[in-house]
Design an enzyme around this catalytic site. Structure first.
Site, PDB file in Angstrom:
ATOM      1  N   HIS A   1       0.827  -1.203   0.000  1.00 47.46           N
ATOM      2  CA  HIS A   1       0.000   0.000   0.000  1.00 47.46           C
ATOM      3  C   HIS A   1       0.858   1.248   0.000  1.00 47.46           C
ATOM      4  CE1 HIS A   1      -1.770  -3.354   2.296  1.00 47.46           C
ATOM      5  NE2 HIS A   1      -2.702  -3.223   1.395  1.00 47.46           N
TER       6      HIS A   1
HETATM    7  S1  FES Z   1       1.962  -0.545   3.090  1.00 43.80           S
HETATM    8 FE1  FES Z   1       0.346  -1.859   3.674  1.00 43.80          FE
HETATM    9  S2  FES Z   1       1.447  -3.593   4.278  1.00 43.80           S
HETATM   10 FE2  FES Z   1       3.022  -2.243   3.774  1.00 43.80          FE
END
Ligand code: FES
Ligand code: HEM
Lengths: 178, 427
Positions: free
Chosen positions: A143
């Site tokens: 993410h």
């Molecule tokens: S940014 Fe969501 S798990 Fe690493």
């Protein structure tokens, strides 16, 4: 007897005694249910054999300056980064106030050449990729969290810096994790 | 809706059974001679389709479990063994894997149906709530099942989802360790997920029984959303709806078979053909398509804990829907404003699904934020207010009334057979 106490209820004492019996029965029942539920719940926790595998020794001698290695500890990756003089200086110079999870570089290392951090993104647990992202430390593709050379979160949804596992230097070139 | 049992045992044996355990009578009264509104359209066939899906999943699942090994060293290989070596294993495995998708397709249609026709309203609140319970259990079953093949997507889905629980303050990390049975997703996790994956569908089966029971007390809702007034509004379930449901099921199975035989991997992820590796996360991890809207909501919120709360709230809000909608009119057919907002709601859900499959940045992030806001606004603002401000269209007095009217009477209130409301002249 039942007729006497239930239908009659003419003695105040009887009413109290009945209440007491109800509460006592219910409590004992509750304790019994709890006692049965406890082992059923606890069996889900890590078994002794899993806990026994909780520490590992890592030989650092093959790691070059500037290199990052990954080792598996308790089923999770641990990053070991051997930092260059320049990188160390850079990390120590970062102004802490501006960080999402303020921590000085010195609080995160035992010997400033070696950064040992859990390779588990503090967002939802993916493994960040080394030497990428805006800060050239790690980038988590899941993410989009960016970490620096000190494993500190700089940008993205992760709330915390990469965790530092318990470890100690057992010799110049060997550490014990766990 | 007073309904006398018409079941007549035909011989001594069935009479003997009937006076001891009237189970045949119960089945007869529930699925053969059961009085059903005359006007149910094809959106009403998905209940039967869902029951069929559940049976398919249980039958194929039990067979898979005969050949599957829930151990980190063997799970991946045992699924390949099922596909390559076990007789007809390829068929059974693909039916199970694609069946999960078909199951969700059907349940989403079924839920949107309920939403549009107001099937959650008095007196069907419990029926709706039991449906949401089934939905939650289905999500659990699908998630647990997806971990079993122990590919890269399995492993990282398990990691990300279990980490959601660690966001809970104070107790979160303890819960996560408890779920794992270790310090990461590992053998203990896989083993218990298998045990639970086997269990959950049978729990679903039991809740489905309650769901049908709760359906048969008030009886079916219908596209007009008005209660049947008498015999002219009802037909027996068999043969009318057994035939209609059967035909719809046939079409549904054509779609199902198209996936199983021609596009067996279209709904999966190539990364799941790589064995689980705790040291490497795949470039782009996304859940199965049926979880994408929830995933989009999770990522729409910048804060970790709030994201997790929003995602769970998006599901939990369905439980209280019967008390959020203030309108007494059941069917969307007679609610001109609701229709518009409903269409937007469907669009928002599909858009969230699209956004959930993209990397969370740029346009996709914007879409997921707007979609999330609309999703919650629909339940928390629009539905409570609509009942107050909207003027419903005039409703017929009974289901049969518009049909039994003389042919030359104006067609004003009769929706056409496709289930779309006919244009209505302004009052
Ligand atoms: S940014 Fe969501 S798990 Fe690493
Ligand atoms: C509600 C019903 C069910 C759903 C939604 C469901 C869903 C799933 C999913 C999504 C997978 C992963 C398939 C893949 O991606 O390859 C799976 C695998 C599996 N399921 Fe189920 N399942 C259900 C019922 C059952 C039942 C009742 C059993 C056992 C009795 C079972 C046994 C298995 C086994 C052994 C696997 C691993 C083999 C494989 O991956 O195909 N399932 N399930």
């Amino acid at each position: 007897m039942a007729e006497n106490t239930v239908a009659g209820g003419h003695h105040d004492d009887d009413v109290h005694r009945r209440d007491f019996l109800h509460i006592a029965t219910a409590s004992l029942f509750g304790v019994g249910v709890g006692a049965v539920a406890w082992p059923l719940v606890m069996q889900m926790n890590p078994a002794e054999s899993v806990k026994a595998l909780a520490s590992i020794e890592v030989d650092l001698s093959p790691v070059e300056v500037g290199q990052v290695i990954k080792v598996l500890w308790q089923g999770k990756p641990v990053f070991i980064r051997r930092r260059t003089e320049e990188q160390i200086a850079q990390m120590e110079a970062v102004s802490v106030d501006a960080l999402p999870d303020p921590q000085r570089d010195a609080e995160r290392v035992q010997q400033s050449e070696w950064l040992v951090a859990l390779g588990v993104c503090t967002h939802l647990g993916c493994v960040p990729v080394a030497n990428s992202g805006d800060f050239q430390g790690w980038f988590c593709p899941c993410h989009g969290s960016h970490y620096d050379m000190s494993g500190r979160i700089r940008k993205g949804p992760a709330p915390k810096n990469l965790e530092i596992p318990p470890y100690q230097f057992v010799s110049e070139t060997k550490i014990l994790i766990g | 809706m007073d309904h006398q049992s018409k079941y007549e045992p035909t011989n001594g044996f069935t009479r003997w059974i009937d006076s001891r355990l009237p189970v045949v009578r119960m089945a007869h009264d529930s699925f053969i001679d059961y009085p059903t509104p005359v006007n149910l359209n094809y959106w009403w066939t998905f209940g039967g389709i869902l029951t069929f899906c559940l049976v398919i999943m249980i039958v194929t699942g039990i067979v898979l479990a005969m050949h599957y090994t829930p151990h980190v060293d063997h799970a991946f290989d045992s699924v390949q063994h099922i596909r390559r070596d076990v007789q007809f294993g390829w068929l059974i495995q693909y039916v199970h894997a694609n069946g999960a998708s078909m199951f969700f397709l059907a349940v989403y249609i079924h839920m949107f149906r309920g939403l549009y026709y107001g099937s959650y309203k008095e007196p069907r609140e419990l029926l709706w709530i039991l449906g949401v319970v089934i939905f939650v259990l289905m999500m659990a079953a699908a998630f647990l099942g997806y971990v079993l093949p122990w590919g890269q997507m399995s492993f990282w889905a398990a990691t990300v989802i279990t980490n959601l629980f660690a966001a809970i303050p104070w107790v979160g990390e303890g819960i996560r360790t408890w779920l794992w049975g270790g310090f990461s997703v590992d053998n203990a996790t896989l083993n218990r997920f298998f045990s639970l994956h086997y269990l959950v569908p049978f729990v679903i089966f039991a809740v489905v029984a309650l769901h049908i029971w709760a359906l048969h007390v008030p009886g079916n809702n219908n596209p007009k959303g008005i209660d049947p007034k008498g015999n002219q509004d009802m037909v027996p379930f068999h043969p009318y709806y057994t035939a209609k449901d059967g035909f719809a099921l046939g079409l549904f199975l054509l779609l199902f078979a198209t996936f199983v035989f021609y596009l067996p991997d279209a709904l999966g992820h190539a990364d799941n053909y790589i064995k689980a590796d705790p040291l490497v996360t795949p470039e782009h991890i996304v859940p199965e398509w049926y979880f994408l809207p929830h995933y989009a909501i999770l990522r729409a919120v910048p804060d970790k804990l709030m994201g997790v709360i929003a995602m769970f709230a998006a599901i939990a809000i369905l439980f209280v829907l019967p008390w959020l909608d203030s309108s007494k009119v059941r069917s969307g057919r007679y609610r001109p404003l609701f229709q518009q907002f409903f269409i937007l709601f469907v669009v928002a859900c599909v858009a969230l699904g699209w956004a959930g499959g993209q990397p969370a940045e740029g346009a996709a992030l914007l879409v997921s934020r707007v979609g999330t806001i609309y999703y919650f606004a629909f339940f928390l603002i629009i539905l409570p207010l609509l009942g107050v401000f909207e003027t419903p269209r005039e409703m017929p007095n009974s289901i049969a009334e518009p049909v039994l009217k003389k042919p030359d009477s104006p067609p004003e209130l009769e929706p056409d057979s496709t289930g779309k409301p006919a244009p209505v002249p302004a009052e």
